[in-house]
Design an enzyme around this catalytic site. Structure first.
Site, PDB file in Angstrom:
ATOM      1  N   HIS A 129      -7.485   4.601   4.807  1.00  0.00           N
ATOM      2  CA  HIS A 129      -7.027   3.416   4.249  1.00  0.00           C
ATOM      3  C   HIS A 129      -5.347   3.580   4.310  1.00  0.00           C
ATOM      4  CE1 HIS A 129      -5.661   0.602   0.903  1.00  0.00           C
ATOM      5  NE2 HIS A 129      -6.825  -0.058   1.227  1.00  0.00           N
TER       6      HIS A 129
ATOM      7  N   SER B 142      -9.998  -2.940   0.059  1.00  0.00           N
ATOM      8  CA  SER B 142     -10.796  -1.796  -0.709  1.00  0.00           C
ATOM      9  C   SER B 142     -11.332  -2.378  -2.076  1.00  0.00           C
ATOM     10  CB  SER B 142      -9.876  -0.715  -0.899  1.00  0.00           C
ATOM     11  OG  SER B 142     -10.422   0.133  -2.032  1.00  0.00           O
ATOM     12  N   ASN B 143     -10.388  -3.058  -2.791  1.00  0.00           N
ATOM     13  CA  ASN B 143     -11.109  -3.421  -4.211  1.00  0.00           C
ATOM     14  C   ASN B 143     -11.884  -4.360  -4.009  1.00  0.00           C
ATOM     15  OD1 ASN B 143      -9.571  -6.273  -4.945  1.00  0.00           O
ATOM     16  ND2 ASN B 143      -8.083  -5.152  -3.769  1.00  0.00           N
TER      17      ASN B 143
ATOM     18  N   THR C 203      -5.933   3.790  -6.066  1.00  0.00           N
ATOM     19  CA  THR C 203      -5.822   2.879  -6.954  1.00  0.00           C
ATOM     20  C   THR C 203      -7.039   1.947  -7.002  1.00  0.00           C
ATOM     21  OG1 THR C 203      -4.314   1.508  -5.768  1.00  0.00           O
ATOM     22  CG2 THR C 203      -3.334   2.950  -7.263  1.00  0.00           C
TER      23      THR C 203
ATOM     24  N   CYS D 250       3.505  -1.116  -4.334  1.00  0.00           N
ATOM     25  CA  CYS D 250       3.464  -1.273  -5.750  1.00  0.00           C
ATOM     26  C   CYS D 250       3.755  -0.318  -6.744  1.00  0.00           C
ATOM     27  CB  CYS D 250       1.684  -1.737  -6.092  1.00  0.00           C
ATOM     28  SG  CYS D 250       1.269  -1.971  -7.614  1.00  0.00           S
TER      29      CYS D 250
ATOM     30  N   GLU E 177      -3.062   2.929   1.910  1.00  0.00           N
ATOM     31  CA  GLU E 177      -2.588   3.640   0.669  1.00  0.00           C
ATOM     32  C   GLU E 177      -2.928   5.094   0.669  1.00  0.00           C
ATOM     33  OE1 GLU E 177      -4.136   2.013  -3.115  1.00  0.00           O
ATOM     34  OE2 GLU E 177      -3.840   3.871  -3.953  1.00  0.00           O
TER      35      GLU E 177
ATOM     36  N   HIS F 296       0.896  -1.246   0.075  1.00  0.00           N
ATOM     37  CA  HIS F 296      -0.055   0.059   0.002  1.00  0.00           C
ATOM     38  C   HIS F 296       0.837   1.289   0.012  1.00  0.00           C
ATOM     39  CE1 HIS F 296      -2.102  -3.279   2.107  1.00  0.00           C
ATOM     40  NE2 HIS F 296      -3.062  -2.988   1.415  1.00  0.00           N
TER      41      HIS F 296
HETATM   42  S1  SF4 Z   1      -4.531  -3.585  -6.643  1.00  0.00           S
HETATM   43 FE1  SF4 Z   1      -3.438  -2.457  -8.364  1.00  0.00          FE
HETATM   44  S2  SF4 Z   1      -2.105  -0.875  -7.176  1.00  0.00           S
HETATM   45 FE2  SF4 Z   1      -3.035  -2.270  -5.662  1.00  0.00          FE
HETATM   46  S3  SF4 Z   1      -1.197  -3.712  -5.474  1.00  0.00           S
HETATM   47 FE3  SF4 Z   1      -2.629  -4.655  -7.267  1.00  0.00          FE
HETATM   48  S4  SF4 Z   1      -1.781  -3.656  -9.057  1.00  0.00           S
HETATM   49 FE4  SF4 Z   1      -0.920  -2.616  -7.437  1.00  0.00          FE
END
Ligand code: SF4
Length: 316
Positions: A124, A223-224, A164, A96, A126, A74
């Site tokens: 968060h 998060s994602n 991101t 990343c 990040e 992050h």
């Molecule tokens: S989700 Fe995207 S920004 Fe986060 S670690 Fe993976 S590639 Fe990198």
């Protein structure tokens, strides 16, 4: 019952690189290797690395002087980098590269004399890292409401950057609100939202066209993964975020002819396999993959890993 897997799903290049860094460090320097924060947001990944000798800490004060220390995917604030340097820690940075790219953008915008507006989620890691990397005025907005309440004049030169792992659609709305609010504004549109996040969001939209229910395998603090569940719901499909097969409630899938599965960028495929196995016990007879984007992105290990290895071999 037919199980349909989203493509792509699960590990992204940044997560693979971060885990590789910890594993390589353990192989080359031996245990313990200290990791600041969860290397990626997944308990199973963290536990597996812990079993190999990684020690996870929230504060660098917990790390002995000179120890190998890994920063998580992050990213971290400059203050943390400085603290590590003061403490004499040997740092391997698993930030990343796509997060580091956002840091670079923010620094360039500040150098241009702009106030940086970061679109992201408060708290968060990040977001904390990105805000702490930008040496100038940076403010956080989480949604359109925050944009309306920014204490900045409309003529202020501003630039926006984004976390991101946001929802592409939600972020577009926040950017549109910023553009209505400021006359001198620049930014990368939604390009800061990384390829892996965008691809997984597109794939879950496709999955929602065929599935009666969607299971998102991922951690509650990922998060994602949360965004994937929300997108499933927005598409009108009941969607559930589960850490692994043990959290699957049979009632969710009882009436579904097609159960869709996706996984957040920090969720290992073994967890998806575990969910499929539970579904088999509930009557799943077919498993297939919904065609989608084949990802070929790979990130190199950081130069520091090579440099630290060279130092160790010189010293021995
Ligand atoms: S989700 Fe995207 S920004 Fe986060 S670690 Fe993976 S590639 Fe990198």
């Amino acid at each position: 019952m037919h199980v349909m897997l989203a493509q792509p799903r699960g590990f992204c290049a940044g997560v693979i690189r971060a885990i590789d860094i910890v594993e390589h460090a353990l192989e080359r320097f031996g245990a313990p290797v200290y990791v600041r924060h969860e290397i990626v947001h997944n308990r199973h990944v963290v536990e597996s690395l812990r079993a190999k000798g990684a020690r996870f800490v929230e504060h660098l004060a917990e790390v002995p002087t000179g120890a190998i220390t890994v920063f998580s995917a992050h990213g971290v604030a400059r203050m943390v980098e400085d603290d590590a340097s003061t403490r004499g820690l040997r740092v391997l940075d698993a930030t990343c590269p796509l997060v580091a790219k956002v840091h670079g953008q923010g620094k360039r915008y500040v150098a241009q004399g702009r106030v940086v507006i970061l679109i992201g989620h408060a708290g968060h890691p990040e977001v904390e890292g990105t805000m702490g990397q930008i040496p100038g005025p940076v403010v956080l907005v989480q949604n359109e409401h925050d944009v309306e309440h920014l204490a900045l004049a409309a003529e202020t030169p501003v630039a926006y950057i984004t976390q991101t792992t946001l929802s592409v659609d939600d972020t577009r709305q926040v950017i549109a609100a910023l553009k209505r609010r400021f006359v001198d504004i620049v930014g990368p549109d939604v390009d800061d939202i990384c390829y892996a996040t965008q691809n997984r969001q597109s794939a879950v939209r496709e999955l929602a066209k065929v599935a009666g229910v969607i299971l998102v395998v991922g951690a509650k603090n990922s998060s994602n993964s949360n965004r994937l569940r929300e997108i499933g719901v927005e598409c009108g499909v009941p969607s559930y975020l589960i850490a692994d097969g043990s959290e699957l409630d049979a009632a969710w899938v009882r009436d579904a002819a097609v159960v869709g599965i996706t996984a957040g960028a920090s969720a290992p495929e073994t967890l998806v396999d575990g969910v499929v196995n539970v579904l088999r016990t509930l009557g799943a007879t077919r498993v297939s993959v919904l065609p989608g984007i084949e990802e070929k992105v790979e990130f190199r290990l950081p130069a520091e890993l090579v440099r630290v290895r060279a130092e160790v071999s010189r010293a021995s």
